[in-house]
Scaffold this motif. Sequence first.
Motif, mmCIF file in Angstrom:
data_model
loop_
_atom_site.group_PDB
_atom_site.id
_atom_site.type_symbol
_atom_site.label_atom_id
_atom_site.label_comp_id
_atom_site.label_asym_id
_atom_site.label_seq_id
_atom_site.Cartn_x
_atom_site.Cartn_y
_atom_site.Cartn_z
ATOM 1 N N MET A 1 0.847 -1.171 0.000
ATOM 2 C CA MET A 1 0.000 0.000 0.000
ATOM 3 C C MET A 1 0.890 1.231 0.000
ATOM 4 O O MET A 1 1.839 1.323 0.756
ATOM 5 C CB MET A 1 -0.911 -0.005 1.225
ATOM 6 C CG MET A 1 -1.714 1.251 1.360
ATOM 7 S SD MET A 1 -3.035 1.133 2.556
ATOM 8 C CE MET A 1 -4.168 0.111 1.650
ATOM 9 N N ILE A 2 0.568 2.173 -0.849
ATOM 10 C CA ILE A 2 1.315 3.425 -0.924
ATOM 11 C C ILE A 2 0.487 4.508 -0.256
ATOM 12 O O ILE A 2 -0.643 4.767 -0.642
ATOM 13 C CB ILE A 2 1.609 3.798 -2.391
ATOM 14 C CG1 ILE A 2 2.473 2.713 -3.039
ATOM 15 C CG2 ILE A 2 2.277 5.159 -2.469
ATOM 16 C CD1 ILE A 2 2.686 2.895 -4.511
ATOM 17 N N PHE A 3 1.051 5.138 0.769
ATOM 18 C CA PHE A 3 0.346 6.194 1.473
ATOM 19 C C PHE A 3 0.669 7.536 0.835
ATOM 20 O O PHE A 3 1.799 7.795 0.457
ATOM 21 C CB PHE A 3 0.734 6.204 2.953
ATOM 22 C CG PHE A 3 0.347 4.941 3.658
ATOM 23 C CD1 PHE A 3 -0.989 4.652 3.880
ATOM 24 C CD2 PHE A 3 1.291 4.037 4.080
ATOM 25 C CE1 PHE A 3 -1.367 3.485 4.521
ATOM 26 C CE2 PHE A 3 0.929 2.866 4.730
ATOM 27 C CZ PHE A 3 -0.403 2.593 4.942
ATOM 28 N N ARG A 4 -0.338 8.368 0.743
ATOM 29 C CA ARG A 4 -0.168 9.667 0.109
ATOM 30 C C ARG A 4 0.444 10.699 1.061
ATOM 31 O O ARG A 4 1.132 11.604 0.627
ATOM 32 C CB ARG A 4 -1.508 10.171 -0.415
ATOM 33 C CG ARG A 4 -2.067 9.291 -1.519
ATOM 34 C CD ARG A 4 -3.449 9.803 -1.944
ATOM 35 N NE ARG A 4 -4.197 8.804 -2.671
ATOM 36 C CZ ARG A 4 -4.923 7.847 -2.104
ATOM 37 N NH1 ARG A 4 -5.007 7.740 -0.812
ATOM 38 N NH2 ARG A 4 -5.590 6.984 -2.844
ATOM 39 N N ASP A 5 0.146 10.602 2.352
ATOM 40 C CA ASP A 5 0.667 11.562 3.319
ATOM 41 C C ASP A 5 0.626 10.979 4.729
ATOM 42 O O ASP A 5 0.162 9.865 4.932
ATOM 43 C CB ASP A 5 -0.118 12.877 3.247
ATOM 44 C CG ASP A 5 -1.604 12.703 3.524
ATOM 45 O OD1 ASP A 5 -1.997 11.842 4.344
ATOM 46 O OD2 ASP A 5 -2.396 13.448 2.933
ATOM 47 N N ASN A 6 1.103 11.758 5.687
ATOM 48 C CA ASN A 6 1.155 11.287 7.077
ATOM 49 C C ASN A 6 -0.229 11.082 7.667
ATOM 50 O O ASN A 6 -0.412 10.212 8.517
ATOM 51 C CB ASN A 6 1.955 12.263 7.939
ATOM 52 C CG ASN A 6 3.439 12.177 7.667
ATOM 53 O OD1 ASN A 6 3.932 11.166 7.186
ATOM 54 N ND2 ASN A 6 4.161 13.242 7.954
ATOM 55 N N ASN A 7 -1.210 11.881 7.254
ATOM 56 C CA ASN A 7 -2.575 11.698 7.745
ATOM 57 C C ASN A 7 -3.110 10.332 7.334
ATOM 58 O O ASN A 7 -3.760 9.652 8.119
ATOM 59 C CB ASN A 7 -3.505 12.795 7.233
ATOM 60 C CG ASN A 7 -3.227 14.127 7.878
ATOM 61 O OD1 ASN A 7 -2.763 14.198 9.008
ATOM 62 N ND2 ASN A 7 -3.498 15.194 7.146
ATOM 63 N N GLN A 8 -2.841 9.945 6.100
ATOM 64 C CA GLN A 8 -3.305 8.643 5.640
ATOM 65 C C GLN A 8 -2.571 7.530 6.379
ATOM 66 O O GLN A 8 -3.177 6.528 6.753
ATOM 67 C CB GLN A 8 -3.129 8.481 4.137
ATOM 68 C CG GLN A 8 -3.723 7.177 3.632
ATOM 69 C CD GLN A 8 -3.611 6.989 2.140
ATOM 70 O OE1 GLN A 8 -2.908 7.722 1.467
ATOM 71 N NE2 GLN A 8 -4.305 6.005 1.626
ATOM 72 N N THR A 9 -1.301 7.705 6.609
ATOM 73 C CA THR A 9 -0.529 6.698 7.336
ATOM 74 C C THR A 9 -1.102 6.507 8.737
ATOM 75 O O THR A 9 -1.325 5.375 9.182
ATOM 76 C CB THR A 9 0.956 7.109 7.428
ATOM 77 O OG1 THR A 9 1.471 7.280 6.113
ATOM 78 C CG2 THR A 9 1.769 6.064 8.167
ATOM 79 N N ARG A 10 -1.365 7.615 9.442
ATOM 80 C CA ARG A 10 -1.927 7.519 10.789
ATOM 81 C C ARG A 10 -3.307 6.870 10.764
ATOM 82 O O ARG A 10 -3.628 6.036 11.615
ATOM 83 C CB ARG A 10 -2.003 8.905 11.438
ATOM 84 C CG ARG A 10 -0.661 9.384 11.948
ATOM 85 C CD ARG A 10 -0.801 10.622 12.816
ATOM 86 N NE ARG A 10 -1.269 11.793 12.087
ATOM 87 C CZ ARG A 10 -0.495 12.601 11.370
ATOM 88 N NH1 ARG A 10 0.797 12.357 11.287
ATOM 89 N NH2 ARG A 10 -0.993 13.632 10.742
ATOM 90 N N ALA A 11 -4.133 7.246 9.789
ATOM 91 C CA ALA A 11 -5.480 6.670 9.686
ATOM 92 C C ALA A 11 -5.401 5.174 9.423
ATOM 93 O O ALA A 11 -6.169 4.383 9.992
ATOM 94 C CB ALA A 11 -6.275 7.371 8.593
#
Length: 90
Positions: A1-11
Amino acid sequence: MIFRDNNQTRAWLTLAKLADEVGDNLPCRQAPDLYFAGQGETYETNLAKKACQACPIREQCLSYALKFKEHEGVWGGLTAGERKKIRYKR
């Protein structure tokens, strides 16, 4: 999975933690291939959607998929097309 930003990573990590608390009883952990069936595989997609209805973290899963615009798979009981319609209505 490729995360777009830190918010997505945390979510994603929050969702993963919820899933780990429930454990292997989650429908998507029982048959993960159902949740990313090909476009023409409506039988498998319908099975995945039905299994999601009893999932204890269905709402959080759907919320994640809507917020981060997941373009594939069944998340929270909805297909990518169904989620796109919801985002459009918002």
